[in-house]
Design a protein around this motif. Structure first.
Motif, PDB file in Angstrom:
ATOM      1  N   LEU A 384      36.406  37.533  43.516  1.00 50.47           N
ATOM      2  CA  LEU A 384      35.351  37.995  42.619  1.00 50.47           C
ATOM      3  C   LEU A 384      34.162  38.169  43.263  1.00 50.47           C
ATOM      4  N   LEU A 385      34.099  37.919  44.737  1.00 49.86           N
ATOM      5  CA  LEU A 385      32.884  38.206  45.241  1.00 49.86           C
ATOM      6  C   LEU A 385      32.834  39.686  45.562  1.00 49.86           C
ATOM      7  N   ALA A 386      33.974  40.270  45.662  1.00 49.78           N
ATOM      8  CA  ALA A 386      33.556  41.728  45.599  1.00 49.78           C
ATOM      9  C   ALA A 386      32.921  42.315  44.709  1.00 49.78           C
ATOM     10  N   ARG A 389      31.457  47.902  40.584  1.00 46.82           N
ATOM     11  CA  ARG A 389      30.642  49.103  40.495  1.00 46.82           C
ATOM     12  C   ARG A 389      30.376  49.347  38.990  1.00 46.82           C
ATOM     13  N   LEU A 390      29.262  49.612  38.740  1.00 47.25           N
ATOM     14  CA  LEU A 390      28.662  49.704  37.001  1.00 47.25           C
ATOM     15  C   LEU A 390      27.519  50.868  37.107  1.00 47.25           C
ATOM     16  N   ARG A 391      27.800  51.896  36.688  1.00 46.54           N
ATOM     17  CA  ARG A 391      26.778  53.151  36.698  1.00 46.54           C
ATOM     18  C   ARG A 391      26.276  53.378  37.866  1.00 46.54           C
ATOM     19  N   GLY A 392      27.146  53.471  38.895  1.00 44.80           N
ATOM     20  CA  GLY A 392      26.790  53.815  40.243  1.00 44.80           C
ATOM     21  C   GLY A 392      26.127  52.619  41.077  1.00 44.80           C
ATOM     22  N   ARG A 393      26.133  51.480  40.256  1.00 48.61           N
ATOM     23  CA  ARG A 393      25.248  50.329  41.006  1.00 48.61           C
ATOM     24  C   ARG A 393      26.287  49.153  41.286  1.00 48.61           C
ATOM     25  N   GLU A 394      26.082  48.572  42.430  1.00 50.95           N
ATOM     26  CA  GLU A 394      27.177  47.402  42.880  1.00 50.95           C
ATOM     27  C   GLU A 394      26.389  46.200  42.046  1.00 50.95           C
ATOM     28  N   GLN A 395      27.505  45.616  41.550  1.00 50.00           N
ATOM     29  CA  GLN A 395      26.915  44.216  40.899  1.00 50.00           C
ATOM     30  C   GLN A 395      27.555  43.389  41.619  1.00 50.00           C
ATOM     31  N   PHE A 396      27.106  41.950  42.158  1.00 51.14           N
ATOM     32  CA  PHE A 396      27.376  40.928  42.667  1.00 51.14           C
ATOM     33  C   PHE A 396      27.502  39.952  41.803  1.00 51.14           C
ATOM     34  N   LEU A 397      28.911  39.512  41.602  1.00 61.74           N
ATOM     35  CA  LEU A 397      29.061  38.109  40.617  1.00 61.74           C
ATOM     36  C   LEU A 397      29.715  37.248  41.560  1.00 61.74           C
ATOM     37  N   GLY A 398      30.194  36.254  41.099  1.00 68.02           N
ATOM     38  CA  GLY A 398      30.961  34.996  41.606  1.00 68.02           C
ATOM     39  C   GLY A 398      31.582  34.402  40.598  1.00 68.02           C
ATOM     40  N   ALA A 427      30.784  22.275  40.329  1.00 63.37           N
ATOM     41  CA  ALA A 427      30.849  23.512  41.167  1.00 63.37           C
ATOM     42  C   ALA A 427      29.362  24.444  41.086  1.00 63.37           C
ATOM     43  N   LYS A 428      29.088  24.573  39.768  1.00 65.18           N
ATOM     44  CA  LYS A 428      27.937  25.514  39.599  1.00 65.18           C
ATOM     45  C   LYS A 428      26.739  24.493  40.141  1.00 65.18           C
ATOM     46  N   LEU A 429      26.537  23.332  39.823  1.00 64.25           N
ATOM     47  CA  LEU A 429      25.512  22.471  40.615  1.00 64.25           C
ATOM     48  C   LEU A 429      25.485  22.487  42.045  1.00 64.25           C
ATOM     49  N   ALA A 430      26.700  22.609  42.648  1.00 64.37           N
ATOM     50  CA  ALA A 430      26.872  22.589  43.870  1.00 64.37           C
ATOM     51  C   ALA A 430      26.522  24.147  44.716  1.00 64.37           C
ATOM     52  N   GLY A 431      25.892  24.829  43.740  1.00 62.57           N
ATOM     53  CA  GLY A 431      25.636  26.206  44.320  1.00 62.57           C
ATOM     54  C   GLY A 431      26.226  27.334  43.933  1.00 62.57           C
ATOM     55  N   LYS A 432      27.100  27.169  43.056  1.00 62.85           N
ATOM     56  CA  LYS A 432      28.077  28.184  42.566  1.00 62.85           C
ATOM     57  C   LYS A 432      28.875  28.631  43.681  1.00 62.85           C
ATOM     58  N   ASN A 433      29.862  29.814  43.217  1.00 65.17           N
ATOM     59  CA  ASN A 433      30.653  30.464  44.235  1.00 65.17           C
ATOM     60  C   ASN A 433      31.461  29.363  44.777  1.00 65.17           C
ATOM     61  N   CYS A 434      31.915  28.549  44.503  1.00 63.33           N
ATOM     62  CA  CYS A 434      32.698  27.307  44.985  1.00 63.33           C
ATOM     63  C   CYS A 434      33.566  26.745  43.882  1.00 63.33           C
ATOM     64  N   TYR A 435      34.423  25.680  44.625  1.00 65.73           N
ATOM     65  CA  TYR A 435      35.330  25.019  43.612  1.00 65.73           C
ATOM     66  C   TYR A 435      35.095  23.380  43.706  1.00 65.73           C
ATOM     67  N   ARG A 436      35.473  22.910  42.912  1.00 66.20           N
ATOM     68  CA  ARG A 436      35.345  21.210  42.875  1.00 66.20           C
ATOM     69  C   ARG A 436      36.351  20.760  42.146  1.00 66.20           C
ATOM     70  N   PHE A 437      37.134  19.721  42.858  1.00 58.97           N
ATOM     71  CA  PHE A 437      38.062  18.860  41.863  1.00 58.97           C
ATOM     72  C   PHE A 437      37.506  18.049  41.084  1.00 58.97           C
ATOM     73  N   TYR A 438      38.180  17.873  39.987  1.00 60.24           N
ATOM     74  CA  TYR A 438      37.545  16.711  38.975  1.00 60.24           C
ATOM     75  C   TYR A 438      37.828  15.307  39.799  1.00 60.24           C
ATOM     76  N   SER A 439      36.916  14.384  39.490  1.00 62.03           N
ATOM     77  CA  SER A 439      36.834  12.989  39.911  1.00 62.03           C
ATOM     78  C   SER A 439      36.271  12.001  38.914  1.00 62.03           C
ATOM     79  N   ARG A 440      36.710  11.019  38.501  1.00 62.32           N
ATOM     80  CA  ARG A 440      36.258  10.092  37.650  1.00 62.32           C
ATOM     81  C   ARG A 440      34.702   9.861  37.875  1.00 62.32           C
ATOM     82  N   ALA A 441      34.373   9.685  39.199  1.00 58.45           N
ATOM     83  CA  ALA A 441      32.914   9.403  39.373  1.00 58.45           C
ATOM     84  C   ALA A 441      31.921  10.717  39.077  1.00 58.45           C
ATOM     85  N   LEU A 442      32.721  11.785  39.302  1.00 56.37           N
ATOM     86  CA  LEU A 442      32.030  12.957  38.821  1.00 56.37           C
ATOM     87  C   LEU A 442      31.891  13.028  37.414  1.00 56.37           C
TER      88      LEU A 442
END
Ligand code: C2E
Ligand code: MG
Ligand code: MG
Length: 708
Positions: A384-386, A389-398, A427-442
């Motif tokens: 998803l990091l790649a 291309r939209l209307r000739g412009r490159e969009q970066f998502l994640g 994962a979003k709070l950790a700065g996005k573009n990453c994954y997090r496992f669920y834990s009870r503390a979380l």
């Protein structure tokens, strides 16, 4: 159940009733017949009796009258020989047991014996007295026939013939027996006929009921079963075929066609209901079913189920800036990438569903779930990091991915989805573009966060949000140049909360626009009230603006309404945006900044140096100054690299003609180094901490009195 009794049962009942009626009729017939037979037997027996005895009587009469006329002359002349001859001839006739001839004085002339034993004996029985004609008398086992022997109207004697009835009775019995035999034979035949008739009828009943059962009830049952299967959606179990060429066959075939049609229709409806029309992936409804089915199949095995909650980062930006059509195209592309890469990385089947908006869920059943999930998540994030291309412009998502595992984390589908969502949020709070496992503390942290967000929604109305102000002074003379507005939350239960504890919550919860607008207006109004202080002429106020506020599009409106409300000159307002917020979407930032600066408002880059964006970016973005992050200032005395970077930032800023403020100055040494490098303004605990407006006023007055 009802059809089972209903048709077949009722039919059998009707047949049984029919058979019973027939059997009843047959029984009545039988009874009547038996009675008729008995009557016939009675009548025949009487008739035989009468016939036999009548024949005997008339024979007796004839014999007696013949003998009487034959004996006229012999008796007249007493010709004993003739008499004997005639009497003996009569005595030899069948059934005749004795012959008695007597004269007019009733004396025996002949008695049928050779010696004429009773000759001359006088007969005392008056019945033998010759009358007229022939008389018959029935006695015990005998018939006696008497006749007078008449010559010229005078009785010259009489005779008596005695017939033994034994022979006749035997004859009669024989005749009766024969009759009975005949009758019995007829009865037997009749019985056989009747039984045959009943048997045939019974058989007919059985055959008819079998035919009905086979030809009507069985197909109807089959159709009823099929209808039940259709109702329950068990189309595979339906096997309807019939080689029959009649109406029932046609009905079965029509039913089969109908079942096919219903199945196709249902499949289509299911497909529509269970498929996301945009991406073609299973939708939320389908996901629930997939999960339910998989979880049902899990049981106690050592398999695990992994659920990954995938949320595209900053997708809203695409929608907001490029329109929904473009957004849809991005979603289609990214959905494809997720599906392809997830499957490839997992090496097993991964089911990907669109959960809604920019959220996707991937589900897989596997061993070593955490290892495999991490691999798949990495692959998805990379894919998803790649750029798109939209209307000739490159969009970066994640994407931010939350991973949860059954049965470790949860046992129900809805709990799994909830967990995945929580982990994704993390994962979003950790700065996005990453994954997090669920834990009870979380989970607990999330619950806490949810509570905080809930509290924050009412905080503005309850006036719990307060602005504190931290002075910004010139480095050398330390004269007051302006203040930075810093938000505080006086939480009724948790006490005074710092922005780090709730700004993020406000951003994620969509509250930042409202809070940001409030801060802008409050800060402008507050600083406008300080105009009466001679010690602080033309103070500027710095207001922190979050990236989301900038992207929302109405920042310029908020700013002008705040200025209008406060009467503050636009040149006295500074907006601080973090470096990371600006460079994540440079084009947007440039556009916004240009508009803002056109109104006279100043724009500053906050936390400069932490974003690693490189100093060259500074040339492209139109800003009025940079704030050197306090992490550099803190290490200024120990880390030569920080000194180098700080001096480079200052030099670059000066070459661009923009200002520099160093934040977090806590001691005089730091102040000295900054001063040496030409940093013109500083802010930090060395000068003052952030304080409420009233304290700021006192602080200013106090300093003026002290002559600073
Ligand atoms: P910032 O804009 O970089 O604000 C400077 C932070 O450094 C403030 O923390 C301030 O109290 C702290 N600080 C100043 N001098 C010193 C010092 O000598 N030593 C140390 N250790 N710290 C010092 P604060 O108030 O906790 O704010 C943290 C961040 O929260 C701010 O960083 C800003 O990015 C954000 N923020 C604050 N108020 C608002 C607001 O109204 N809106 C938005 N969007 N963000 C805000
Ligand atoms: Mg700031
Ligand atoms: Mg800062």
């Amino acid at each position: 159940m009802s059809i089972r009794f209903g048709l077949q049962g009722r039919f059998m009942l009707a047949i049984l009733a029919g058979l019973l009626v027939v059997a009843g009729l047959a029984a009545t017939l039988w009874q009547r017949q038996t009675r008729v037979f008995a009557e016939v037997a009675q009548v025949s027996s009487e008739t035989v009796h009468e016939l036999t005895f009548d024949a005997l009587e008339s024979r007796g009469r004839q014999l007696a009258s013949d003998l009487a006329s034959q004996l006229v002359n012999p008796l007249y002349f007493m010709d004993m020989e003739q008499i004997a001859e005639r009497a003996d001839a009569a005595g030899r006739q069948p059934g005749v047991s004795s012959v008695l001839v007597f004269d007019k004085d009733m004396r025996v002339v002949h008695d049928g014996t050779a010696q004429i034993v009773r000759y001359g004996e006088r007969i005392r029985d008056n019945r033998d007295r010759p009358g007229s004609g022939v008389q018959v008398q029935w006695g015990d086992g005998v018939m006696e026939v008497r006749a007078a022997i008449v010559l010229a109207d005078n009785a010259i004697g009489g005779l008596r013939l005695t017939f033994d009835l034994a022979g006749v009775q035997i004859q009669q019995r024989t005749a009766q027996q024969r009759l009975a035999d005949r009758q019995s034979a007829a009865t037997t035949t009749y019985r056989i006929w009747l039984a045959g008739l009943l048997g045939t009828l019974g058989l007919l009943g059985i055959v008819v009921s079998w035919l009905v059962s086979r030809g009507l009830v069985a197909p109807i049952r089959m159709l009823a079963d099929a209808a039940r299967d259709i109702e329950a959606g068990r189309y595979r179990q339906i096997q309807l075929a019939s080689p029959r060429n009649d109406e029932m066959g046609e009905l079965i075939r029509s039913f089969a066609r109908m079942a096919d049609g219903v199945e196709k229709h249902e499949r289509e409806v299911r497909r529509i209901a269970y498929t996301d029309s945009l991406t073609g992936l299973p939708n939320r409804l389908a996901l629930r079913e997939i999960l339910d089915v998989k979880l049902q199949g899990q049981g106690a095995g050592d398999f695990a189920l992994v659920l990954m909650f995938i949320d595209l980062d900053d997708f809203k930006r695409v929608n907001d800036t490029m329109g929904h059509e473009a957004g849809d195209r991005v979603l289609i592309q990214l959905a494809d990438r997720i599906r392809e890469n997830a499957g490839r990385a997992a090496g097993i089947e991964v089911q990907v569903a669109r959960f809604g908006g920019d959220e996707f869920v991937a589900v897989m059943v596997c061993e070593e779930p955490r290892l495999r999930a991490a691999r798949v998540a990495d692959a998805i994030i990379d894919a998803l990091l790649a750029p798109v291309r939209l209307r000739g412009r490159e969009q970066f998502l994640g994407a931010s991915i939350g991973i949860t595992v059954f049965p470790d984390d949860a046992r129900s589908a809805s709990q799994l989805i909830k967990n995945g969502d929580i982990a994704m949020y993390q994962a979003k709070l950790a700065g996005k573009n990453c994954y997090r496992f669920y834990s009870r503390a979380l989970d607990d942290a999330m619950a806490d966060r949810v509570q905080l967000e809930h509290d924050l929604r009412g905080a503005l109305e309850r006036e719990e949000l307060k602005l504190y102000y931290q002075p910004v002074v010139s480095t050398n003379e330390q004269t007051l140049r302006g203040v930075e507005a810093l938000l505080r939350w006086e939480h009724p239960a948790r006490g005074l909360l710092m922005p780090a504890e709730f700004i993020d919550v406000a951003e994620q919860g969509g509250l930042i626009a409202m809070i940001g607008a409030y801060v802008l207006t409050r800060a402008c109004c507050d600083i406008a009230t300080l105009s009466d202080l001679h010690a602080a002429p033309g103070l500027f106020v710095s207001v922190n603006v979050s990236a989301r506020q900038m992207r929302s599009g109405d920042l310029v409106e908020h700013v002008s309404s705040a200025l209008a409300a406060s009467g503050l000159a636009s040149t006295r307002l500074r907006l601080e945006l973090t470096e990371t917020a600006v460079f994540s979407d440079e084009a947007l930032a440039i556009a916004q900044f240009t508009r803002l600066r056109a109104t006279g408002v100043r724009v500053w880059l906050d936390d400069f140096g932490t974003g690693f964006s490189g100093l060259s970016h500074l040339r492209r973005v139109p800003v009025d100054g940079v704030k050197i992050d306090r992490s550099f200032v803190a290490d200024l005395l120990d880390d030569p690299d920080d000194v180098a970077l700080t001096s480079a930032i200052i030099a670059l800023a000066h070459s661009l003609g923009i200002g520099v403020v160093a934040e977090g100055v806590e001691d005089l040494e730091q102040l000295r180094v900054l001063s040496e490098h030409g940093c013109e303004m500083v802010q930090g605990f060395l000068i003052a901490k952030a304080m409420p407006l009233s304290m700021l006023r006192d602080w200013i007055v106090h300093r003026a009195a002290a002559g600073v």
